[in-house]
Design a protein around this motif. Structure first.
Motif, short mmCIF file in Angstrom:
data_model
loop_
_atom_site.label_atom_id
_atom_site.label_comp_id
_atom_site.label_asym_id
_atom_site.label_seq_id
_atom_site.Cartn_x
_atom_site.Cartn_y
_atom_site.Cartn_z
N LYS A 77 11.10 108.65 49.82
CA LYS A 77 9.53 107.83 50.40
C LYS A 77 9.74 107.19 49.14
O LYS A 77 8.61 106.25 49.47
CB LYS A 77 9.24 108.93 50.67
CG LYS A 77 9.60 109.75 51.92
CD LYS A 77 8.25 111.36 51.97
CE LYS A 77 8.60 111.89 53.00
NZ LYS A 77 7.97 113.61 53.37
N TYR A 78 9.83 107.18 48.01
CA TYR A 78 9.47 107.24 46.72
C TYR A 78 10.24 105.16 46.68
O TYR A 78 9.19 104.67 46.38
CB TYR A 78 10.06 108.16 46.06
CG TYR A 78 9.97 107.24 44.33
CD1 TYR A 78 8.23 107.27 44.10
CD2 TYR A 78 11.07 106.72 43.27
CE1 TYR A 78 7.98 107.00 42.53
CE2 TYR A 78 10.45 106.53 41.91
CZ TYR A 78 8.52 105.95 41.55
OH TYR A 78 8.55 105.95 40.57
N GLN B 121 3.60 88.64 47.41
CA GLN B 121 2.70 87.93 48.86
C GLN B 121 1.56 88.06 47.56
O GLN B 121 1.02 86.97 48.38
CB GLN B 121 2.32 89.04 49.98
CG GLN B 121 3.70 89.35 50.73
CD GLN B 121 2.92 90.67 52.06
OE1 GLN B 121 2.35 91.36 51.61
NE2 GLN B 121 3.30 90.79 53.08
N ARG C 191 9.76 99.73 47.57
CA ARG C 191 10.00 98.10 48.85
C ARG C 191 8.34 97.51 48.81
O ARG C 191 8.57 96.58 48.49
CB ARG C 191 11.07 99.04 49.41
CG ARG C 191 12.46 98.62 49.30
CD ARG C 191 13.23 99.02 50.19
NE ARG C 191 14.57 99.06 49.37
CZ ARG C 191 15.23 99.87 49.77
NH1 ARG C 191 15.12 100.41 51.17
NH2 ARG C 191 16.86 100.00 49.31
N GLU C 192 7.31 98.93 49.52
CA GLU C 192 6.33 98.51 49.63
C GLU C 192 5.14 97.28 49.06
O GLU C 192 4.87 96.79 49.10
CB GLU C 192 5.57 99.27 50.35
CG GLU C 192 6.25 99.69 52.08
CD GLU C 192 5.50 101.04 52.38
OE1 GLU C 192 4.42 101.53 51.55
OE2 GLU C 192 5.93 101.53 53.21
N ILE C 193 5.56 98.57 47.75
CA ILE C 193 4.56 97.59 46.51
C ILE C 193 4.88 96.43 46.16
O ILE C 193 4.12 95.32 45.96
CB ILE C 193 4.30 98.45 45.14
CG1 ILE C 193 3.89 99.71 45.40
CG2 ILE C 193 4.10 98.26 44.07
CD1 ILE C 193 3.64 101.06 45.06
N HIS C 194 6.35 96.64 46.27
CA HIS C 194 6.98 95.18 45.66
C HIS C 194 6.98 94.01 46.66
O HIS C 194 6.14 92.82 46.49
CB HIS C 194 8.77 95.03 45.69
CG HIS C 194 9.43 93.74 45.04
ND1 HIS C 194 9.18 93.22 44.24
CD2 HIS C 194 10.36 93.79 45.41
CE1 HIS C 194 10.48 92.42 43.73
NE2 HIS C 194 11.22 91.83 45.17
N GLU C 195 7.33 93.73 48.44
CA GLU C 195 6.75 93.27 48.61
C GLU C 195 4.98 92.59 48.74
O GLU C 195 4.86 91.78 48.71
CB GLU C 195 6.95 93.42 50.35
CG GLU C 195 6.64 93.08 51.24
CD GLU C 195 8.04 91.63 51.61
OE1 GLU C 195 7.87 91.24 51.62
OE2 GLU C 195 9.23 92.18 50.88
N SER C 196 3.75 93.24 48.53
CA SER C 196 3.17 93.14 48.38
C SER C 196 3.05 92.33 47.10
O SER C 196 1.90 91.31 47.17
CB SER C 196 2.19 94.70 47.96
OG SER C 196 0.50 94.75 47.67
N ASP D 106 11.29 103.79 49.75
CA ASP D 106 10.41 102.27 50.84
C ASP D 106 9.30 102.63 49.54
O ASP D 106 8.12 101.23 50.11
CB ASP D 106 10.21 103.46 51.69
CG ASP D 106 11.48 103.77 52.83
OD1 ASP D 106 12.20 102.87 52.49
OD2 ASP D 106 11.36 104.89 53.52
N LYS D 107 8.32 103.88 49.20
CA LYS D 107 7.08 102.75 48.81
C LYS D 107 6.97 102.15 47.30
O LYS D 107 5.89 100.65 47.30
CB LYS D 107 5.78 104.07 48.09
CG LYS D 107 4.84 103.76 47.56
CD LYS D 107 3.95 105.64 47.57
CE LYS D 107 2.33 105.37 47.28
NZ LYS D 107 1.52 106.08 46.92
#
Length: 185
Positions: free
Chosen positions: A25-26, A39, A31-36, A28-29
């Motif tokens: 989960k950590y 962007q 990865r989401e922050i990196h993607e944000s 994945d989070k």
């Protein structure tokens, strides 16, 4: 192919053993922050490009509107006039600096002269104060010997003559009508 599938199975089992659900989960989070972040960075770059294009267009418009309103000859004449003004201003400044230097020299000399005059005045005052008792004594002696007491307040030659202890004669000679020879005799 069984070895590849066995390897995959082995990797998955190893991952399950070593990676717990919380870790996944950590990750994945993250990865989401990196993607944000990527962007947001891409958006900001696009906005900056747009701003730079807009500013470039404004500069070009400003340069186009900033062309000279006068002809080259008028510009040359104006530049020549400005050069003449500059030259005359520089010569006026040089003249004022020369005048300022002369005034400073004059003030220095005047200051030295004033100091010299003050020193002379002090010397005269000292001599006057030291000579005053002698002058008074001399006047007293003159008065006692001649019997003449002068009226120093009068504009004419005026005073009293005491020839004998009880006899006082008043005299006054007008300096405008009497000759100097007669006054001295």
């Amino acid at each position: 192919m069984s070895s590849i599938s066995e390897a995959h199975t082995l990797i998955e089992e190893t991952n399950k053993l070593y990676l717990k659900t919380e870790d996944l989960k950590y990750i994945d989070k993250i990865r989401e922050i990196h993607e944000s972040i990527l962007q947001t960075h891409a958006k900001k770059q696009q906005e900056l490009r747009s701003i730079i294009k807009d500013l470039t267009l404004r500069v070009k418009r400003a340069e186009a509107s900033a062309t000279r309103s006068s002809s080259s000859q008028e510009h040359q004449a104006h530049m020549h006039k400005l050069e003449d003004d500059k030259s005359s201003t520089q010569s006026a400044i040089a003249s004022l600096e020369t005048e300022q230097q002369a005034v400073r020299q004059y003030l220095t000399l005047a200051s030295l002269e004033l100091k010299h005059i003050d020193e002379k005045n002090d010397s005269v005052q000292r001599r006057k104060v030291s000579g005053l008792p002698h002058a008074e004594a001399d006047l007293q002696l003159y008065r006692n010997l001649t019997g003449i007491e002068w009226d120093y307040q009068s504009n004419n030659v005026k005073g009293f003559i005491m020839s004998q202890p009880n006899e006082v004669k008043k005299f006054e000679l007008d300096t405008n009508t009497t000759e100097k020879f007669d006054i001295t005799n």
